[in-house]
Design a protein around this motif. Structure first.
Motif, PDB file in Angstrom:
ATOM      1  N   UNK A 593      -4.724  64.632  50.937  1.00 47.07           N
ATOM      2  CA  UNK A 593      -5.173  63.625  51.291  1.00 47.07           C
ATOM      3  C   UNK A 593      -7.010  63.232  51.879  1.00 47.07           C
ATOM      4  N   UNK A 594      -7.372  64.806  52.288  1.00 46.38           N
ATOM      5  CA  UNK A 594      -8.479  64.955  52.175  1.00 46.38           C
ATOM      6  C   UNK A 594      -9.663  65.681  50.732  1.00 46.38           C
ATOM      7  N   UNK A 595      -9.218  64.971  49.922  1.00 44.97           N
ATOM      8  CA  UNK A 595      -9.343  64.933  48.337  1.00 44.97           C
ATOM      9  C   UNK A 595      -9.586  63.607  46.922  1.00 44.97           C
ATOM     10  N   UNK A 596     -11.157  64.042  46.945  1.00 47.25           N
ATOM     11  CA  UNK A 596     -11.170  62.565  45.444  1.00 47.25           C
ATOM     12  C   UNK A 596      -9.674  62.319  44.706  1.00 47.25           C
ATOM     13  N   UNK A 597      -9.523  63.888  44.189  1.00 45.57           N
ATOM     14  CA  UNK A 597      -9.463  63.984  43.514  1.00 45.57           C
ATOM     15  C   UNK A 597      -7.439  63.328  42.956  1.00 45.57           C
ATOM     16  N   UNK A 598      -7.177  63.255  44.887  1.00 48.43           N
ATOM     17  CA  UNK A 598      -5.886  63.231  44.935  1.00 48.43           C
ATOM     18  C   UNK A 598      -5.222  61.199  44.970  1.00 48.43           C
ATOM     19  N   UNK A 599      -6.305  60.646  44.906  1.00 45.50           N
ATOM     20  CA  UNK A 599      -6.378  58.886  44.543  1.00 45.50           C
ATOM     21  C   UNK A 599      -7.088  58.121  43.425  1.00 45.50           C
ATOM     22  N   UNK A 600      -6.360  57.583  42.834  1.00 48.06           N
ATOM     23  CA  UNK A 600      -7.294  56.606  42.021  1.00 48.06           C
ATOM     24  C   UNK A 600      -6.683  55.018  41.575  1.00 48.06           C
ATOM     25  N   UNK A 601      -7.606  54.508  41.964  1.00 47.00           N
ATOM     26  CA  UNK A 601      -7.407  52.602  42.216  1.00 47.00           C
ATOM     27  C   UNK A 601      -6.438  51.993  40.486  1.00 47.00           C
ATOM     28  N   UNK A 602      -5.859  51.795  40.915  1.00 50.77           N
ATOM     29  CA  UNK A 602      -5.090  51.097  39.146  1.00 50.77           C
ATOM     30  C   UNK A 602      -6.038  49.576  39.303  1.00 50.77           C
ATOM     31  N   UNK A 603      -5.714  48.931  40.920  1.00 51.82           N
ATOM     32  CA  UNK A 603      -5.898  47.542  40.176  1.00 51.82           C
ATOM     33  C   UNK A 603      -6.763  47.007  42.018  1.00 51.82           C
ATOM     34  N   UNK A 604      -8.120  47.345  41.972  1.00 52.17           N
ATOM     35  CA  UNK A 604      -8.602  47.359  43.022  1.00 52.17           C
ATOM     36  C   UNK A 604      -9.288  46.064  43.254  1.00 52.17           C
ATOM     37  N   UNK A 605      -9.878  45.265  42.141  1.00 48.64           N
ATOM     38  CA  UNK A 605     -10.779  43.674  42.095  1.00 48.64           C
ATOM     39  C   UNK A 605      -9.477  42.414  41.852  1.00 48.64           C
ATOM     40  N   UNK A 606      -8.117  42.781  42.026  1.00 51.50           N
ATOM     41  CA  UNK A 606      -7.325  41.786  41.767  1.00 51.50           C
ATOM     42  C   UNK A 606      -6.911  40.476  42.710  1.00 51.50           C
TER      43      UNK A 606
END
Length: 695
Positions: A593-606
């Motif tokens: 939860x507190x680490x950037x490597x735990x998240x990645x956008x797949x669709x951020x601008x739809x």
């Protein structure tokens, strides 16, 4: 009036007869007598009790309602001479102060009692030193009313911090609320007053009668009271803990994993209204089972410390060390916490150290002067709440609050405190940086912080008609810009469903089906988003009405016999149960939860599609794909570029499933990627979760 001292054995025969008149004691200095009788003497033990004098030992007692007082020694019973105003004295021809008791006679009866003024102080020098320095970590064991055996006699030690007072006396139901008979002694520079009262035990009601330096006299509840009368009554009650805890296993392992690296899903509760009329013990039979069934890891209790006005929901505290007596005794509250722990449920408690109400019987101007509040009127008053701020610059006040936090954790096994109104304490906005950073790095040292920005932005987005949501798309994505600046909780708390803000489902646009679909989709998005979850009671089954402490949650909505839409509400509750079950079982949703490597956008601008998609990863890299479609249309074959080496994806949650009350537009078969992308069927106003197949 005096109570029979039950620590004394019952006499085998009549009280010894009087042994003739004793010699009169030397009269008190008129100034001392005046101060003693008017509750303004700092050392009543120097005037009362037994003291060597030329010719023997002088005995003096202050019993304002008595007809006669005698002293009983090995030599028999000797009447004391009335000096008027309830004072009785005599000199006995003795070489030293003996063991003695008093026989106090009233119109109808008499009692044999121990004399409070023959005892040494029941508070040690180390306690006083720590109090003066503001470092007493168990302050509740030094101040307040402590049942104890002192010098072989059972009774209660009363102590109170009132450094500006000219005098303090104990008044209670055992004195008809007149403090004249029991003045306390000052223990010096610490500002503490003390008196041991033999024969007074658990259940006795009391207050402190304070004489200010300006001559005013008033009754105050004990700031350290561990039990109080049921409001609107305001007396403090002598109490002691007797509960035998059964949560040793929970206590031994509750800290095994840092909270920001563990699953945390919180059900926020207002105990007095969750099931209206239930006591702590009755709640212990129902609430832990309900919370466990829904899969929450913790309950968060809105403040349980005693407060006079129920409509404040506990946020205007008058007795910081006493669980509200509306629901039972302190031991009853211990029983409730114990039951939660034995069910595997952690207990967080709202704690309110930012301000306190101005009730004249409580903390405000406690000893006639500003004491717990600053002396500067501009700093003392909170302009928005009509309350007083605490004087954090004063060591004793800081000690009062810090020890209070320790008290709830030690005495009631509370697992965490949600500190209310921290921004008010800092006099800054909630954008203060480093709230959850370690103190050795300049942070405030909190474990978690409510993400009010995410809450405000996401609810703002959800309140829009779907056709307008594309213009507010950034309100759902902006939280990831700062998601790793703190260890966050995503709060849909009581604050968001009161005062005209509407319940969660009622914030949503559209007809009833659409509002529920939005509600479910939002919960799916929330549970997948980085951060821990907090949901206020009633929102787990999409009640439509705002929170009311008078009525509590709208449980009748779940009653199929009385409500044709009961299935709709039960469907939302089933979704919350499944969200929590999957959340706990899939480390990708909480481990990083507190680490950037735990998240990645797949669709951020739809934005035009009202679609959001992102990946969550656990510590080993295992992914979960979350996709939300906040438009009311089905999107067949919706393409998402998923840069993860997965053979096939399996839908593990769909908020549009029929069992939740949705239209059952699902992805029933495993979805295989093609050239780094997948094509999904996105149900309307819904969130879907997918994990690698086989799940």
């Amino acid at each position: 009036m005096a109570l029979r001292d039950t620590s004394l054995p019952e006499p085998s025969g009549p009280v010894p007869p009087a042994a003739g008149r004793a010699q009169a004691a030397p009269p008190l200095d008129p100034a001392d007598r005046e101060r003693l009788l008017h509750g303004a003497h700092h050392d009543p033990h120097a005037l009362l009790g037994a003291h060597p004098v030329p010719g023997g030992v002088a005995f003096r007692a202050l019993r304002p309602f008595a007809c006669a007082v005698s002293v009983v020694t090995d030599g028999g019973r000797t009447p004391l001479v009335s000096e008027g105003d309830g004072l009785f004295s005599a000199v006995l021809p003795l070489d030293a102060i003996p063991e003695y008791t008093l026989v106090v006679g009233y119109e109808q009866e008499e009692y044999e009692v121990h004399d409070p003024y023959r005892f040494l102080p029941a508070l040690g020098e180390l306690d006083l030193h720590l109090i003066r320095e503001g470092r007493h970590e168990q302050l509740w064991k030094a101040l307040g009313a402590e049942p104890m055996t002192h010098e072989g006699v059972a009774g209660t030690r009363f102590t109170v911090w009132a450094p500006n007072a000219r005098g303090v006396r104990v008044a209670g139901d055992f004195t008809y609320w007149d403090g004249t008979a029991f003045p306390m002694r000052s223990l010096g520079a610490a500002g503490v007053w003390e008196l041991f009262l033999p024969g007074v035990g658990e259940g006795a009601r009391y207050k402190f009668e304070i004489t200010s330096q300006y001559g005013g006299r008033f009754l105050k509840a004990d700031p350290m009271a561990r039990r109080t009368e049921v409001p609107p009554d305001t007396a403090s009650i002598v109490t002691a803990a007797h509960h035998e805890w059964g949560d040793a296993e929970w206590m031994a392992h509750r800290g095994d994993t840092p909270v920001h690296e563990a699953p945390l899903s919180v059900y926020e509760v207002h105990l007095p209204s969750w099931r209206k009329g239930l006591t702590y013990r009755e709640l212990a039979e129902e609430l832990p089972a309900y919370v466990k069934d829904l899969g929450f890891t913790h309950v968060e209790l809105m403040p349980v410390a005693e407060h006079p006005f129920g409509g404040s929901w506990g946020y205007q505290v008058t007795s910081y060390y006493a669980p509200t007596s509306r629901l039972g005794s302190p031991d009853d509250f211990r029983y409730f916490v114990d039951a939660c722990h034995r069910a595997g449920i952690g207990v967080i408690m709202d704690w309110v150290p930012a301000h306190f109400p101005k009730d004249d019987w409580a903390l405000a101007r406690f000893d006639g002067d500003p004491l717990y509040e600053p002396g500067n009127a501009q700093r003392a008053e909170h302009p928005d709440w009509g309350t007083y701020e605490f004087d954090y610059a004063r060591t004793e006040v800081r000690n009062f609050l810090v020890a209070n936090a320790v008290y709830w954790c030690e005495e009631f096994h509370i697992d965490g405190l949600r500190v209310d109104a921290v921004a008010s304490m800092l006099y800054l906005s909630t954008a203060w940086g480093g709230v959850t950073a370690p103190t050795d790095r300049g942070g405030l040292g909190f474990g978690l912080k409510w993400n009010m920005g995410w809450m405000h932005d996401s609810l703002q987005y959800m309140s829009k008609e779907p056709v307008h949501r594309k213009y507010h798309h950034h309100e759902m994505t902006f939280s990831m810009v700062y998601a790793y600046s703190e260890n966050y909780v995503l709060p849909i708390s009581h604050d968001e469903v009161v005062h005209g803000k509407q319940a969660l489902v009622s914030k949503m646009p559209g007809d009833w089906w659409q509002r529920r679909a939005n509600h479910r989709a939002y919960l799916g998005f929330m549970w997948a988003h980085p951060g821990k979850q907090l949901l206020f009671m009633g929102q787990e089954f999409a009640q439509g009405g705002e929170f009311s402490e008078e009525h509590g949650p709208e449980w009748w909505l779940l009653d199929e016999g009385a409500n044709c839409a009961a299935g709709d509400h039960r469907g939302v509750r089933d979704l919350v149960r499944d969200l929590n079950a999957l959340y706990r079982d899939v480390p990708a949703l909480w481990q990083r939860d507190t680490r950037p490597e735990g998240f990645r956008w797949v669709a951020v601008d739809a934005a035009d599609d009202n679609v959001f998609a992102f990946l969550r990863h656990d510590a080993a890299g295992a992914p979960l794909l979350a996709v939300s479609n906040f438009s009311p249309v089905v999107r067949e074959g919706y393409r998402l570029d998923v840069p993860v080496d997965v053979t096939a994806w399996c839908e593990v949650l769909n908020t549009d499933a029929a069992r939740y009350g949705g239209g059952d537009v699902t992805n029933p078969d495993p979805v295989k990627p093609e050239d780094g992308h997948v094509r999904l069927t996105l149900p309307p106003l819904a969130t879907v979760w997918l994990t690698p197949y086989p799940a």
